[in-house]
Design a protein around this motif. Sequence first.
Motif, PDB file in Angstrom:
ATOM      1  N   ASN A 118       0.814  -1.211   0.000  1.00  9.58           N
ATOM      2  CA  ASN A 118       0.000   0.000   0.000  1.00  9.58           C
ATOM      3  C   ASN A 118       0.845   1.258   0.000  1.00  9.58           C
ATOM      4  O   ASN A 118       1.814   1.383   0.760  1.00  9.58           O
ATOM      5  N   ASP A 119       0.469   2.188  -0.860  1.00  6.34           N
ATOM      6  CA  ASP A 119       1.039   3.528  -0.880  1.00  6.34           C
ATOM      7  C   ASP A 119      -0.046   4.497  -0.399  1.00  6.34           C
ATOM      8  O   ASP A 119      -1.216   4.126  -0.260  1.00  6.34           O
ATOM      9  N   VAL A 120       0.338   5.732  -0.147  1.00  8.61           N
ATOM     10  CA  VAL A 120      -0.610   6.754   0.292  1.00  8.61           C
ATOM     11  C   VAL A 120      -0.777   7.770  -0.825  1.00  8.61           C
ATOM     12  O   VAL A 120       0.203   8.365  -1.287  1.00  8.61           O
ATOM     13  N   ASN A 121      -2.000   7.969  -1.285  1.00  8.32           N
ATOM     14  CA  ASN A 121      -2.228   8.932  -2.359  1.00  8.32           C
ATOM     15  C   ASN A 121      -2.340  10.356  -1.800  1.00  8.32           C
ATOM     16  O   ASN A 121      -2.159  10.588  -0.595  1.00  8.32           O
ATOM     17  N   GLU A 122      -2.641  11.296  -2.677  1.00  3.71           N
ATOM     18  CA  GLU A 122      -2.684  12.703  -2.275  1.00  3.71           C
ATOM     19  C   GLU A 122      -3.779  12.986  -1.250  1.00  3.71           C
ATOM     20  O   GLU A 122      -3.686  13.952  -0.490  1.00  3.71           O
ATOM     21  N   SER A 123      -4.794  12.142  -1.197  1.00  2.00           N
ATOM     22  CA  SER A 123      -5.880  12.325  -0.232  1.00  2.00           C
ATOM     23  C   SER A 123      -5.608  11.638   1.103  1.00  2.00           C
ATOM     24  O   SER A 123      -6.456  11.679   2.007  1.00  2.00           O
ATOM     25  N   GLY A 124      -4.437  10.974   1.214  1.00  5.09           N
ATOM     26  CA  GLY A 124      -4.107  10.277   2.447  1.00  5.09           C
ATOM     27  C   GLY A 124      -4.723   8.908   2.570  1.00  5.09           C
ATOM     28  O   GLY A 124      -4.757   8.337   3.670  1.00  5.09           O
ATOM     29  N   VAL A 125      -5.215   8.357   1.458  1.00  2.00           N
ATOM     30  CA  VAL A 125      -5.853   7.044   1.459  1.00  2.00           C
ATOM     31  C   VAL A 125      -4.873   5.998   0.930  1.00  2.00           C
ATOM     32  O   VAL A 125      -4.141   6.251  -0.037  1.00  2.00           O
ATOM     33  N   ASP A 126      -4.852   4.825   1.552  1.00  2.00           N
ATOM     34  CA  ASP A 126      -3.983   3.737   1.099  1.00  2.00           C
ATOM     35  C   ASP A 126      -4.484   3.174  -0.222  1.00  2.00           C
ATOM     36  O   ASP A 126      -5.671   2.856  -0.367  1.00  2.00           O
ATOM     37  N   VAL A 127      -3.566   3.027  -1.182  1.00  2.00           N
ATOM     38  CA  VAL A 127      -3.885   2.431  -2.484  1.00  2.00           C
ATOM     39  C   VAL A 127      -2.794   1.428  -2.847  1.00  2.00           C
ATOM     40  O   VAL A 127      -1.626   1.608  -2.495  1.00  2.00           O
ATOM     41  N   LEU A 128      -3.177   0.371  -3.551  1.00  2.00           N
ATOM     42  CA  LEU A 128      -2.198  -0.627  -3.976  1.00  2.00           C
ATOM     43  C   LEU A 128      -1.245  -0.025  -5.008  1.00  2.00           C
ATOM     44  O   LEU A 128      -1.654   0.707  -5.899  1.00  2.00           O
ATOM     45  N   SER A 129       0.034  -0.364  -4.874  1.00  2.00           N
ATOM     46  CA  SER A 129       1.040   0.096  -5.816  1.00  2.00           C
ATOM     47  C   SER A 129       1.851  -1.093  -6.301  1.00  2.00           C
ATOM     48  O   SER A 129       2.194  -1.981  -5.512  1.00  2.00           O
ATOM     49  N   PRO A 130       2.167  -1.170  -7.588  1.00  2.00           N
ATOM     50  CA  PRO A 130       3.081  -2.222  -8.064  1.00  2.00           C
ATOM     51  C   PRO A 130       4.422  -2.140  -7.335  1.00  2.00           C
ATOM     52  O   PRO A 130       4.858  -1.051  -6.942  1.00  2.00           O
ATOM     53  N   VAL A 131       5.068  -3.272  -7.159  1.00  2.00           N
ATOM     54  CA  VAL A 131       6.379  -3.322  -6.502  1.00  2.00           C
ATOM     55  C   VAL A 131       7.439  -3.267  -7.597  1.00  2.00           C
ATOM     56  O   VAL A 131       7.608  -4.220  -8.356  1.00  2.00           O
ATOM     57  N   TYR A 132       8.168  -2.164  -7.673  1.00  2.00           N
ATOM     58  CA  TYR A 132       9.175  -1.999  -8.712  1.00  2.00           C
ATOM     59  C   TYR A 132      10.570  -2.414  -8.248  1.00  2.00           C
ATOM     60  O   TYR A 132      11.447  -2.694  -9.080  1.00  2.00           O
ATOM     61  N   SER A 133      10.798  -2.428  -6.939  1.00  2.00           N
ATOM     62  CA  SER A 133      12.115  -2.798  -6.410  1.00  2.00           C
ATOM     63  C   SER A 133      11.963  -3.171  -4.949  1.00  2.00           C
ATOM     64  O   SER A 133      10.995  -2.777  -4.293  1.00  2.00           O
ATOM     65  N   MET A 134      12.942  -3.910  -4.428  1.00  2.73           N
ATOM     66  CA  MET A 134      12.931  -4.261  -3.014  1.00  2.73           C
ATOM     67  C   MET A 134      14.289  -4.805  -2.602  1.00  2.73           C
ATOM     68  O   MET A 134      15.088  -5.251  -3.428  1.00  2.73           O
ATOM     69  N   ASP A 135      14.536  -4.758  -1.296  1.00  3.22           N
ATOM     70  CA  ASP A 135      15.705  -5.395  -0.696  1.00  3.22           C
ATOM     71  C   ASP A 135      15.361  -5.685   0.753  1.00  3.22           C
ATOM     72  O   ASP A 135      14.550  -4.969   1.361  1.00  3.22           O
ATOM     73  N   VAL A 136      15.965  -6.734   1.311  1.00  2.00           N
ATOM     74  CA  VAL A 136      15.615  -7.168   2.653  1.00  2.00           C
ATOM     75  C   VAL A 136      16.863  -7.214   3.523  1.00  2.00           C
ATOM     76  O   VAL A 136      17.970  -7.483   3.030  1.00  2.00           O
ATOM     77  N   GLN A 137      16.707  -6.930   4.797  1.00  3.57           N
ATOM     78  CA  GLN A 137      17.797  -7.023   5.758  1.00  3.57           C
ATOM     79  C   GLN A 137      18.270  -8.474   5.838  1.00  3.57           C
ATOM     80  O   GLN A 137      17.504  -9.411   5.620  1.00  3.57           O
ATOM     81  N   SER A 138      19.547  -8.685   6.117  1.00  2.00           N
ATOM     82  CA  SER A 138      20.168 -10.007   5.993  1.00  2.00           C
ATOM     83  C   SER A 138      19.515 -11.073   6.857  1.00  2.00           C
ATOM     84  O   SER A 138      19.569 -12.261   6.537  1.00  2.00           O
ATOM     85  N   GLU A 139      18.863 -10.686   7.962  1.00  2.00           N
ATOM     86  CA  GLU A 139      18.199 -11.646   8.845  1.00  2.00           C
ATOM     87  C   GLU A 139      16.681 -11.472   8.841  1.00  2.00           C
ATOM     88  O   GLU A 139      15.998 -11.917   9.752  1.00  2.00           O
ATOM     89  N   ALA A 140      16.180 -10.815   7.811  1.00  2.00           N
ATOM     90  CA  ALA A 140      14.729 -10.634   7.619  1.00  2.00           C
ATOM     91  C   ALA A 140      14.069  -9.899   8.772  1.00  2.00           C
ATOM     92  O   ALA A 140      12.940 -10.205   9.157  1.00  2.00           O
ATOM     93  N   MET A 141      14.763  -8.900   9.319  1.00  2.00           N
ATOM     94  CA  MET A 141      14.147  -8.065  10.345  1.00  2.00           C
ATOM     95  C   MET A 141      13.216  -7.032   9.729  1.00  2.00           C
ATOM     96  O   MET A 141      12.166  -6.715  10.283  1.00  2.00           O
ATOM     97  N   TRP A 142      13.612  -6.480   8.563  1.00  2.00           N
ATOM     98  CA  TRP A 142      12.816  -5.465   7.890  1.00  2.00           C
ATOM     99  C   TRP A 142      13.116  -5.501   6.403  1.00  2.00           C
ATOM    100  O   TRP A 142      14.070  -6.155   5.951  1.00  2.00           O
ATOM    101  N   LEU A 143      12.296  -4.810   5.644  1.00  2.00           N
ATOM    102  CA  LEU A 143      12.384  -4.839   4.184  1.00  2.00           C
ATOM    103  C   LEU A 143      12.036  -3.460   3.638  1.00  2.00           C
ATOM    104  O   LEU A 143      11.183  -2.760   4.185  1.00  2.00           O
ATOM    105  N   VAL A 144      12.690  -3.075   2.544  1.00  2.00           N
ATOM    106  CA  VAL A 144      12.364  -1.815   1.861  1.00  2.00           C
ATOM    107  C   VAL A 144      11.840  -2.144   0.464  1.00  2.00           C
ATOM    108  O   VAL A 144      12.273  -3.105  -0.172  1.00  2.00           O
ATOM    109  N   SER A 145      10.891  -1.336  -0.016  1.00  2.00           N
ATOM    110  CA  SER A 145      10.306  -1.559  -1.334  1.00  2.00           C
ATOM    111  C   SER A 145      10.070  -0.221  -2.031  1.00  2.00           C
ATOM    112  O   SER A 145       9.814   0.793  -1.388  1.00  2.00           O
TER     113      SER A 145
END
Length: 362
Positions: A70-97
């Motif tokens: 989910n991303d946040v649009n200009e109205s502050g509402v959550d909307v689905l967004s395609p995942v264009y990139s990602m990487d994860v912490q080495s022990e799967a504590m957190w992830l960025v997308s």
Amino acid sequence: MAFLNQYQIHAATSVSNMRWVFTGGEDGYIKKWDFYATVNNKQPLTLGQRHSHVDSVAKGGVMASYWEHNDVNESGVDVLSPVYSMDVQSEAMWLVSGMKSGSIALWTVRHDEGRRITLLSKHKKPVSVLRISPDEYGVVSGAWDRAVLYWDLNTGKLARAFAGHMSQISSIEFQPWSTQVQAQDVDTEPVDKRASPVLLTTSIDGQCLLWDMRAPKALPQSFHLPKKTPPWATSACWSCDGRRIYVGRRNNTVDEYELGMGSQPSRTLKLPMNSGPVTALAMMGNNRSLVCASTDNVRMWDLASVERRSSVPFQIIPGHHGGTISTILVDETSRYMLTTSGNRGWDGSSNNVFLGYEVTPI
């Protein structure tokens, strides 16, 4: 192994031992796969599912969980967004997308899975590449707005901008730690093995730049395109010793550059004429086998035998045919390899195939 999927996969990443694999794509969901359960054949494919794959594919991918991207649009509402990139912490504590709007989301994984902690906002267009720094204190992002940014994850603020690219960013790679360099420097002061001061970035127009993370004001080193080579590059990788760079081109070639040997390629690997653009590259742990994905097939090059004209310098890895490969993942022992199909929002068709391979030494 076949991980059943109905949509294009633009990005894939895994923890250091490949215990957990994460994928994201056009459907707007982040999926978490249990790779160990998949390897142990906890979910075999049915005859109908095996029909669309090569005969050796019998194991089915085990999905552990998933959550909405989910991303946040200009109205502050959550909307689905395609995942264009990602990487994860080495022990799967957190992830960025990376999202279509240009935002970067930080997610929890180990605890309270799928909770969005924060959004890092600076890019104006889809974030095409994300790489967590080796010390895991920062993340480097590249987007369609031609910007390469380094974020400090302790503060959530922008720490540095790399200005120099003229087109959409296609790949970002940190230089790997060289065991050979480590052996040469045993009598000098200790060096943090997690530190990687050299950063490689490429853009879709074929530009390839090398940055020194220790020198904020230094100009990057540029690697030139060979003559008669169209300006195009979507993938690049390092050799395991960190001394050579490989860049995939549109004209069925892979250029090899050696550090300290000038800006021209030291040699060029030529694929068959009908193979199509090179969209993904990965180096195996032996520092001699280069995995190269083009439209027709995935190939593994033996770099030591390229100059021998008496033998074919590569072998074809079955499974993919006629689709654009978005990602090649190789585990730290080079025993397993994963390939995903997706065009990452650019040109190219996708057959939505996500395959796993067990690498057996010959």
